[in-house]
Design a protein around this motif. Structure first.
Motif, short mmCIF file in Angstrom:
data_model
loop_
_atom_site.label_atom_id
_atom_site.label_comp_id
_atom_site.label_asym_id
_atom_site.label_seq_id
_atom_site.Cartn_x
_atom_site.Cartn_y
_atom_site.Cartn_z
N HIS A 139 0.68 -1.04 -0.01
CA HIS A 139 0.15 0.04 0.04
C HIS A 139 0.87 1.33 -0.02
CE1 HIS A 139 -3.43 -2.51 2.03
NE2 HIS A 139 -3.29 -2.74 0.78
N LEU A 140 1.83 1.24 0.77
CA LEU A 140 2.69 2.48 1.05
C LEU A 140 3.52 2.78 -0.15
CD1 LEU A 140 3.84 2.43 4.72
CD2 LEU A 140 2.25 3.89 3.69
N THR A 141 4.03 1.66 -0.74
CA THR A 141 5.03 1.66 -2.15
C THR A 141 4.12 1.70 -3.32
OG1 THR A 141 5.56 -0.75 -2.17
CG2 THR A 141 6.89 0.88 -0.91
N SER A 142 2.85 1.48 -3.36
CA SER A 142 2.08 1.35 -4.53
C SER A 142 2.38 2.81 -5.40
CB SER A 142 0.61 1.15 -4.31
OG SER A 142 0.26 2.46 -3.64
N ARG A 143 2.18 2.40 -6.61
CA ARG A 143 2.39 3.64 -7.64
C ARG A 143 1.87 4.94 -7.13
NH1 ARG A 143 0.33 3.35 -13.86
NH2 ARG A 143 1.21 5.43 -14.47
N TRP A 144 0.60 4.96 -6.62
CA TRP A 144 0.18 6.33 -6.24
C TRP A 144 0.45 6.50 -4.66
CZ3 TRP A 144 0.34 8.84 -10.32
CH2 TRP A 144 -0.17 8.08 -11.58
N GLY A 145 0.51 5.35 -3.92
CA GLY A 145 0.51 5.58 -2.61
C GLY A 145 1.50 6.47 -2.30
N VAL A 146 3.02 6.14 -2.65
CA VAL A 146 4.03 6.92 -2.23
C VAL A 146 3.72 8.39 -2.50
CG1 VAL A 146 6.33 7.31 -2.54
CG2 VAL A 146 5.41 5.05 -3.24
N LEU A 147 3.19 8.88 -3.56
CA LEU A 147 2.96 10.24 -4.09
C LEU A 147 2.00 10.73 -2.98
CD1 LEU A 147 3.27 9.93 -7.79
CD2 LEU A 147 5.12 10.28 -6.13
N VAL A 148 0.95 10.29 -2.87
CA VAL A 148 -0.33 10.48 -1.71
C VAL A 148 0.34 11.01 -0.43
CG1 VAL A 148 -2.31 10.15 -0.66
CG2 VAL A 148 -2.12 9.45 -3.07
N MET A 149 1.17 9.77 -0.17
CA MET A 149 1.82 10.17 1.30
C MET A 149 3.01 11.31 1.25
SD MET A 149 0.45 7.77 3.52
CE MET A 149 1.74 7.93 4.87
N ALA A 150 3.45 11.35 0.20
CA ALA A 150 4.54 12.57 0.06
C ALA A 150 3.52 13.90 0.28
CB ALA A 150 5.46 12.34 -1.03
N VAL A 151 2.76 14.04 -0.50
CA VAL A 151 1.94 15.18 -0.69
C VAL A 151 1.20 15.51 0.55
CG1 VAL A 151 -0.12 16.47 -1.80
CG2 VAL A 151 1.60 15.08 -3.27
N LEU A 152 0.46 14.61 1.11
CA LEU A 152 -0.15 14.90 2.30
C LEU A 152 0.75 15.10 3.55
CD1 LEU A 152 -2.83 12.44 2.74
CD2 LEU A 152 -2.88 14.66 2.15
N ALA A 153 2.24 14.96 3.49
CA ALA A 153 2.94 15.14 4.23
C ALA A 153 3.38 16.76 4.46
CB ALA A 153 4.41 14.24 4.04
N THR A 154 2.93 17.20 3.42
CA THR A 154 3.02 18.60 3.39
C THR A 154 1.78 19.55 3.84
OG1 THR A 154 2.14 19.06 1.04
CG2 THR A 154 4.44 18.49 1.51
N GLY A 155 0.76 18.87 4.21
CA GLY A 155 -0.33 19.46 4.76
C GLY A 155 -1.79 18.80 4.41
N THR A 156 -2.86 19.45 4.76
CA THR A 156 -4.20 18.89 4.40
C THR A 156 -4.60 19.35 2.90
OG1 THR A 156 -4.68 18.93 6.39
CG2 THR A 156 -6.40 18.90 5.22
N ARG A 178 -5.72 15.57 -6.12
CA ARG A 178 -5.67 15.23 -7.73
C ARG A 178 -4.78 16.04 -8.43
NH1 ARG A 178 -7.49 12.90 -12.24
NH2 ARG A 178 -9.11 13.77 -13.32
N ARG A 179 -4.84 17.37 -8.44
CA ARG A 179 -4.18 18.22 -9.13
C ARG A 179 -2.80 18.32 -8.88
NH1 ARG A 179 -8.63 21.36 -8.60
NH2 ARG A 179 -7.99 22.29 -6.63
N LYS A 180 -2.53 18.03 -7.73
CA LYS A 180 -1.09 18.04 -7.35
C LYS A 180 -0.39 16.90 -7.91
CE LYS A 180 1.30 20.38 -3.67
NZ LYS A 180 1.83 21.65 -4.14
N ILE A 181 -1.24 15.70 -7.95
CA ILE A 181 -0.11 14.54 -8.33
C ILE A 181 -0.51 14.30 -9.74
CG2 ILE A 181 -0.17 12.24 -8.08
CD1 ILE A 181 -1.20 12.39 -5.04
N GLY A 182 0.33 14.62 -10.80
CA GLY A 182 0.19 14.38 -11.90
C GLY A 182 -0.05 13.04 -12.52
N THR A 221 -6.51 4.43 -3.60
CA THR A 221 -5.45 4.50 -3.00
C THR A 221 -5.61 5.03 -1.60
OG1 THR A 221 -4.23 4.92 -5.00
CG2 THR A 221 -3.20 5.56 -2.87
N LEU A 222 -6.57 6.13 -1.51
CA LEU A 222 -6.82 6.91 -0.41
C LEU A 222 -7.52 5.94 0.61
CD1 LEU A 222 -7.93 10.34 -1.51
CD2 LEU A 222 -5.86 10.01 0.07
N GLN A 223 -8.31 5.11 0.00
CA GLN A 223 -9.17 4.25 1.02
C GLN A 223 -8.08 2.99 1.46
OE1 GLN A 223 -12.61 2.63 -0.77
NE2 GLN A 223 -13.53 4.40 -1.04
N GLN A 224 -7.14 2.73 0.80
CA GLN A 224 -6.26 1.61 1.26
C GLN A 224 -5.55 2.19 2.44
OE1 GLN A 224 -3.82 0.56 -1.87
NE2 GLN A 224 -5.01 -1.15 -2.50
#
Lengths: 143, 143
Positions: A32-49, A56-60, A70-73
């Motif tokens: 889940h954490l290393t999935s294609r989008w999981g990594v990016l979601v976590m990285a972006v959320l690390a910068t805020g809410t 979706r706009r943030k993650i190309g 991904t968010l549900q996982q």
DNA sequence: TTACGAAACGTAAGTACCTACATAAATGTT
DNA sequence: AACATTTATGTAGGTACTTACGTTTCGTAA
């Protein structure tokens, strides 16, 4: 496998995960954490809410469907907190839980290192010995 | 896209990768390192040099094909060094390059954290709001 | 002479992932 | 009374990942 061995496996798994064991639950978490989008979601959320659309706009390149999945996982694993305002049209905010923030540190570290070392990596890049069925990974670079 | 824009993209990519950009080469590198078997291969190689079969025994559940493919990707990115003794029957040893060792540090850190925090993670585990097409990820824990 | 070993390669088949598109729902706007 | 808004869900279909199994090589053991 005897019941005793099975029980031992359970204990081992609960006490401390072992990703090298095929049946250990840590494998799923890792995926889940290393999935294609999981990594990016976590990285972006690390910068805020973020709200769904903003994320979706943030993650190309993410489709709505994949982002939601991904968010549900990540929410299921307790890394992401979902705040639904129950309004219409919907308003939902996503952020990291304390557990998620710790996990995100590792991912941000990895991603940051890759971004910084990219030049060095691309320099050392070799065509990779052919395996015939060479899967091109991601997009074949439309640029 | 104009040639100027394309050139700018190249510069951006070389200067410092941006994984949030869909066309950045760092995306591919990230995928290789965080692929299902890539993480585990890197984590195991971080502990020493291994022959193909030994690596395969160490990582539960990999098929020969996937291991070979994963090793080629990582070798292509310059993370893994492959030493072929040219003997018959074949003898090949795999180890990390200096670049690979740095990358492996981040992955080992992540994996280690997951293994240690697994109890906490499983406790916070929720059924995850249903999305109908819930992909069960890996095996449903046959143990 | 036949069987075995070790590290891949090739092909075919199965499965899971991913995208694209259509749909829903309550309110405020036109 | 239609319409746009926002976060999903359902379905269908394509693409990519994975596995399973067979093949290759050639010295050495039986």
């Amino acid at each position: 496998m005897t019941p005793a061995q099975s029980a031992q496996n359970m204990l081992d798994a609960m006490a401390r995960g072992n990703v090298l064991a095929p049946d250990c639950p840590s494998r799923a978490v890792l995926q889940h954490l290393t999935s294609r989008w999981g990594v990016l979601v976590m990285a972006v959320l690390a910068t805020g809410t973020y709200r769904f659309a903003a994320l979706r706009r943030k993650i190309g390149g993410v489709s709505e469907r994949m982002l939601a999945q991904t968010l549900q996982q990540l929410e299921g694993d307790g890394f992401v907190h979902r705040k639904d305002y129950g309004e219409v049209p919907p308003r939902v905010e996503y952020s990291l839980t304390p557990l998620g923030e710790t996990a995100a540190q590792h991912l941000v570290g990895l991603v940051g290192w890759i971004e910084g070392a990219l030049g060095e990596i691309l320099s050392a890049h070799q065509p990779a010995r052919d395996l015939s069925a060479s899967p091109d990974q991601t997009a074949p670079a439309s640029a």
